[in-house]
Design a protein around this motif. Structure first.
Motif, PDB file in Angstrom:
ATOM      1  N   LEU A  16       0.861  -1.180   0.000  1.00 52.83           N
ATOM      2  CA  LEU A  16       0.000   0.000   0.000  1.00 52.83           C
ATOM      3  C   LEU A  16       0.907   1.243   0.000  1.00 52.83           C
ATOM      4  O   LEU A  16       1.692   1.426   0.937  1.00 52.83           O
ATOM      5  CB  LEU A  16      -0.876  -0.034   1.260  1.00 52.83           C
ATOM      6  CG  LEU A  16      -2.019   0.965   1.366  1.00 52.83           C
ATOM      7  CD1 LEU A  16      -3.047   0.763   0.257  1.00 52.83           C
ATOM      8  CD2 LEU A  16      -2.688   0.858   2.732  1.00 52.83           C
ATOM      9  N   ILE A  17       0.807   2.045  -1.036  1.00 51.03           N
ATOM     10  CA  ILE A  17       1.746   3.163  -1.228  1.00 51.03           C
ATOM     11  C   ILE A  17       0.945   4.449  -1.440  1.00 51.03           C
ATOM     12  O   ILE A  17      -0.043   4.444  -2.188  1.00 51.03           O
ATOM     13  CB  ILE A  17       2.662   2.876  -2.441  1.00 51.03           C
ATOM     14  CG1 ILE A  17       3.446   1.576  -2.213  1.00 51.03           C
ATOM     15  CG2 ILE A  17       3.627   4.030  -2.692  1.00 51.03           C
ATOM     16  CD1 ILE A  17       4.364   1.181  -3.356  1.00 51.03           C
ATOM     17  N   PRO A  18       1.353   5.556  -0.818  1.00 48.58           N
ATOM     18  CA  PRO A  18       0.637   6.818  -1.031  1.00 48.58           C
ATOM     19  C   PRO A  18       0.561   7.152  -2.527  1.00 48.58           C
ATOM     20  O   PRO A  18       1.547   6.982  -3.253  1.00 48.58           O
ATOM     21  CB  PRO A  18       1.505   7.845  -0.294  1.00 48.58           C
ATOM     22  CG  PRO A  18       2.230   7.060   0.746  1.00 48.58           C
ATOM     23  CD  PRO A  18       2.480   5.720   0.123  1.00 48.58           C
ATOM     24  N   VAL A  19      -0.601   7.637  -2.968  1.00 54.43           N
ATOM     25  CA  VAL A  19      -0.833   7.838  -4.400  1.00 54.43           C
ATOM     26  C   VAL A  19       0.219   8.754  -5.019  1.00 54.43           C
ATOM     27  O   VAL A  19       0.733   8.480  -6.104  1.00 54.43           O
ATOM     28  CB  VAL A  19      -2.248   8.401  -4.645  1.00 54.43           C
ATOM     29  CG1 VAL A  19      -2.450   8.703  -6.127  1.00 54.43           C
ATOM     30  CG2 VAL A  19      -3.301   7.401  -4.182  1.00 54.43           C
ATOM     31  N   ALA A  20       0.571   9.840  -4.327  1.00 52.69           N
ATOM     32  CA  ALA A  20       1.545  10.776  -4.903  1.00 52.69           C
ATOM     33  C   ALA A  20       2.890  10.075  -5.111  1.00 52.69           C
ATOM     34  O   ALA A  20       3.642  10.433  -6.021  1.00 52.69           O
ATOM     35  CB  ALA A  20       1.715  11.982  -3.993  1.00 52.69           C
ATOM     36  N   GLN A  21       3.178   9.082  -4.291  1.00 51.01           N
ATOM     37  CA  GLN A  21       4.439   8.364  -4.442  1.00 51.01           C
ATOM     38  C   GLN A  21       4.360   7.326  -5.563  1.00 51.01           C
ATOM     39  O   GLN A  21       5.347   7.061  -6.255  1.00 51.01           O
ATOM     40  CB  GLN A  21       4.835   7.741  -3.102  1.00 51.01           C
ATOM     41  CG  GLN A  21       5.030   8.824  -2.053  1.00 51.01           C
ATOM     42  CD  GLN A  21       5.694   8.314  -0.801  1.00 51.01           C
ATOM     43  OE1 GLN A  21       6.401   7.315  -0.819  1.00 51.01           O
ATOM     44  NE2 GLN A  21       5.470   9.006   0.306  1.00 51.01           N
ATOM     45  N   VAL A  22       3.175   6.751  -5.764  1.00 50.75           N
ATOM     46  CA  VAL A  22       2.976   5.877  -6.924  1.00 50.75           C
ATOM     47  C   VAL A  22       3.208   6.702  -8.200  1.00 50.75           C
ATOM     48  O   VAL A  22       3.851   6.242  -9.158  1.00 50.75           O
ATOM     49  CB  VAL A  22       1.556   5.275  -6.933  1.00 50.75           C
ATOM     50  CG1 VAL A  22       1.311   4.488  -8.219  1.00 50.75           C
ATOM     51  CG2 VAL A  22       1.343   4.380  -5.715  1.00 50.75           C
ATOM     52  N   ALA A  23       2.714   7.940  -8.191  1.00 54.53           N
ATOM     53  CA  ALA A  23       2.920   8.824  -9.346  1.00 54.53           C
ATOM     54  C   ALA A  23       4.414   9.011  -9.604  1.00 54.53           C
ATOM     55  O   ALA A  23       4.865   9.000 -10.758  1.00 54.53           O
ATOM     56  CB  ALA A  23       2.246  10.175  -9.102  1.00 54.53           C
ATOM     57  N   ASN A  24       5.198   9.155  -8.545  1.00 56.09           N
ATOM     58  CA  ASN A  24       6.652   9.289  -8.706  1.00 56.09           C
ATOM     59  C   ASN A  24       7.251   8.054  -9.375  1.00 56.09           C
ATOM     60  O   ASN A  24       8.114   8.162 -10.243  1.00 56.09           O
ATOM     61  CB  ASN A  24       7.323   9.508  -7.345  1.00 56.09           C
ATOM     62  CG  ASN A  24       7.025  10.880  -6.776  1.00 56.09           C
ATOM     63  OD1 ASN A  24       6.655  11.795  -7.520  1.00 56.09           O
ATOM     64  ND2 ASN A  24       7.177  11.034  -5.470  1.00 56.09           N
ATOM     65  N   VAL A  25       6.793   6.878  -8.957  1.00 60.46           N
ATOM     66  CA  VAL A  25       7.336   5.640  -9.533  1.00 60.46           C
ATOM     67  C   VAL A  25       7.020   5.583 -11.030  1.00 60.46           C
ATOM     68  O   VAL A  25       7.872   5.208 -11.848  1.00 60.46           O
ATOM     69  CB  VAL A  25       6.778   4.394  -8.808  1.00 60.46           C
ATOM     70  CG1 VAL A  25       7.281   3.112  -9.471  1.00 60.46           C
ATOM     71  CG2 VAL A  25       7.159   4.416  -7.336  1.00 60.46           C
ATOM     72  N   ILE A  26       5.810   5.976 -11.395  1.00 56.37           N
ATOM     73  CA  ILE A  26       5.454   5.971 -12.821  1.00 56.37           C
ATOM     74  C   ILE A  26       6.336   6.956 -13.586  1.00 56.37           C
ATOM     75  O   ILE A  26       6.902   6.635 -14.632  1.00 56.37           O
ATOM     76  CB  ILE A  26       3.960   6.296 -13.011  1.00 56.37           C
ATOM     77  CG1 ILE A  26       3.116   5.138 -12.473  1.00 56.37           C
ATOM     78  CG2 ILE A  26       3.641   6.554 -14.489  1.00 56.37           C
ATOM     79  CD1 ILE A  26       1.633   5.353 -12.568  1.00 56.37           C
ATOM     80  N   ARG A  27       6.461   8.170 -13.056  1.00 57.97           N
ATOM     81  CA  ARG A  27       7.239   9.208 -13.743  1.00 57.97           C
ATOM     82  C   ARG A  27       8.702   8.815 -13.910  1.00 57.97           C
ATOM     83  O   ARG A  27       9.336   9.095 -14.917  1.00 57.97           O
ATOM     84  CB  ARG A  27       7.212  10.507 -12.925  1.00 57.97           C
ATOM     85  CG  ARG A  27       5.917  11.234 -12.900  1.00 57.97           C
ATOM     86  CD  ARG A  27       6.083  12.658 -12.393  1.00 57.97           C
ATOM     87  NE  ARG A  27       6.662  12.755 -11.071  1.00 57.97           N
ATOM     88  CZ  ARG A  27       7.846  13.306 -10.806  1.00 57.97           C
ATOM     89  NH1 ARG A  27       8.579  13.818 -11.786  1.00 57.97           N
ATOM     90  NH2 ARG A  27       8.286  13.367  -9.565  1.00 57.97           N
TER      91      ARG A  27
END
Lengths: 378, 378
Positions: free
Chosen positions: A324-335
């Protein structure tokens, strides 16, 4: 929601600084030009996807708000408003558009149901009781002509059986990954089923394929977290890569909502009483050409908000683990990385738009939004 | 969310059975064919929009789950999975595509910034120190040629001033509704501002216009309700029609988020401490041609979830009153009537998709989803 840009990870997660970080999977710098359409990816990029090997530690390091691209542990000005990394991931789903003219339309009952590479068509010519080849040009194919089905194959069942026989004859060398799962062949989602086709063969006939993808999220103290899966290392496709909580292809005999409930059970042990609360929220699409394969996928997107107490539990061995990962941090992984299975990055980017993590003030907002449906979304 | 399809109205609302129901505003039956592109509307339809006169009682009757189209008080099988009424409302925003070839491209600094009707261009020809007319064809206009700005107008300020002078000379007969509000002229949202133009003149120059629209909603007992406004009867445009809680054009000197906060205060008395929680969720677009006017609008969509205790309060006299209506019943009003200002119906339909009220199982799902961005969304 946008205000949920948490700067902390879920308690209990491993250290963010892995000395074994696989740097080759981190995204290379790309042009800041907005996405204008599919471009061909370098073989280096493709290779990095198919040979992925990274750990959750690598993921969490890339997720970190204070991420440093050069490994010195200091922030390097990396900016969450910079959409370049997202454009790059959309391109990974939309390769080879310049090769479209190498394909012949596959026409049945006066409807274009797919596209067949002229090289693959040469393999089909030996089955002249199944396939027909008209010379008449259609839609500007540079080779002219079209592929069709023999007029004696008048029913759905006849066509399904005849094409299945061909797929079997062509063998796994030409069509790898046979799953004995059937996909419906139709010109659009609402159209009638012309016949059914082995799922693995669908891209070789350029058949539109439909799937359901679900983002599972949790809200804690006003912040949103996404459940992320890591695929089993022994999966034949995209082993070890990051994935949604739940996703699956749409078989010919099941509605989207029912299929999602089935996949929820199989992939994450989510009981029907929870999964029936999943909300359909739209669709994304892409078209990806590589060799003889012409993928034309439309993914129906769902959101499911979980109670904090729920923990997913894979039932079919296809997922190694979930976090379970904070959404803003998931966005970082994608970017910042290529850790996600490409079409999952697309569906999560759609989530980021709908939940306010990508803002109109960011340069390229509308272009990125449009690019989420780069394929024929019908 | 989808499960919020409440069958009851907010307590205190008026009776659903008004004997004075204005039936002319209820939608006529239309073809069930999926939307395939803009079509021209009948003048009867346009007339009904501009002469709207209905009450909240009429709205609530149309919202009712047990609505009977023939007025006998019995349900008539009207089906919420039938998307025909939504397609019809999308068409109301996208008229006259077949007239595109009557327009000349308006080109400044080698970018197409707008489109000018050949008849309107004739009015511009007298201002030969401002406008130029090349004969060279561009983009297949059937009249050939293009409209440009005089090469001596080299700066943004010079162009703004010169075109403003022309707009003033042409007068309110040719360009009604002058507001002394300036819109930026650019080829795409992220592009540089070429000059600024009076808002009312934008469609006569076919300039892209950007706006912000916000759906304000409340969640009570797991069910969602939308705040709906009824426009003042003395508003010059769409008097008396239904509207969002908040919407406004984007001026040349303001970011989307800031503009929304300003409009929230002016239109519904929403303080910044609440409005800063609005979430950007995507965009819709349309193109609408009528006479000399070529509207090319892109609307940035926002959601704002309100506490149950909040009541909107119009500050600028442009809204007659607000009501809180269950989302599924708002969907009924859109499907069944022409009570909503057309572009608000579009933005609410986007909300219905994102919140699960329109499902993949409904025939035409993907076509309707795609039609929400029928205009150039860049």
């Amino acid at each position: 929601m946008a205000s949920a840009c948490a700067s902390r990870l879920t308690p209990g997660m491993a250290s963010l600084r892995s000395p074994f970080l696989s740097r080759s999977l981190f995204s290379r710098p790309i042009s800041l030009l907005p996405f204008r359409g599919p471009t061909r990816c370098s073989s280096q990029l493709s290779a990095s996807i198919s040979t992925s090997s990274f750990t959750w530690d690598d993921v969490l390091r890339a997720a970190c708000p204070r991420y440093s691209g050069d490994g010195d542990g200091e922030g390097d000005g990396d900016d969450s408003s910079d959409l370049a990394g997202f454009f790059e991931k959309i391109r990974l789903c939309n390769r080879g558009s310049e090769m479209q003219s190498d394909f012949l339309p596959f026409v049945v009952e006066d409807q274009i149901v797919g596209y067949v590479h002229h090289g693959f068509a040469d393999h089909l010519r030996q089955f002249d009781d199944v396939f027909t080849f008209d010379q008449e040009g259609l839609n500007g194919s540079r080779f002219g002509g079209r592929v069709g089905l023999h007029h004696l194959l008048g029913t759905r069942e006849d066509r399904t059986e005849a094409v299945a026989r061909v797929v079997k004859c062509l063998g796994r060398e030409l069509i790898p990954g046979i799953r004995n799962e059937h996909f419906p062949v139709k010109s659009s989602f609402g159209g009638s089923i012309i016949f059914s086709l082995e799922r693995a063969a669908a891209p070789y006939f350029g058949i539109k394929a439909y799937g359901v993808h679900m983002n599972g999220y949790v809200e804690k103290d006003g912040q949103e977290y996404l459940w992320i899966g890591k695929r089993s290392e022994v999966k034949p496709t995209y082993p070890g890569m990051l994935d949604h909580l739940v996703a699956g292809g749409l078989p010919h005999d099941m509605a989207c909502g029912e299929n999602l409930i089935k996949e929820c059970e199989e992939e994450a042990g989510i009981p029907r009483i929870i999964s029936c609360g999943a909300i359909p929220v739209g669709a994304v699409s892409y078209m990806d050409i590589k060799g003889y394969s012409y993928k034309r996928d439309v993914l129906f997107c769902y959101d499911l908000k979980f109670p904090e107490s729920f923990t997913p539990n894979n039932q079919d061995g296809e997922v190694e683990s979930f976090k379970l990962i904070p959404v803003a941090q998931v966005a970082n992984v994608i970017r910042r990385t290529e850790f996600f299975k490409p079409n999952c990055a697309l569906v999560i980017t759609d989530f980021l738009f709908r939940h306010g993590y990508i803002k109109p003030e960011y340069v390229g907002y509308l272009d990125l939004l449009e690019s989420l449906r780069s394929g024929d979304c019908s």
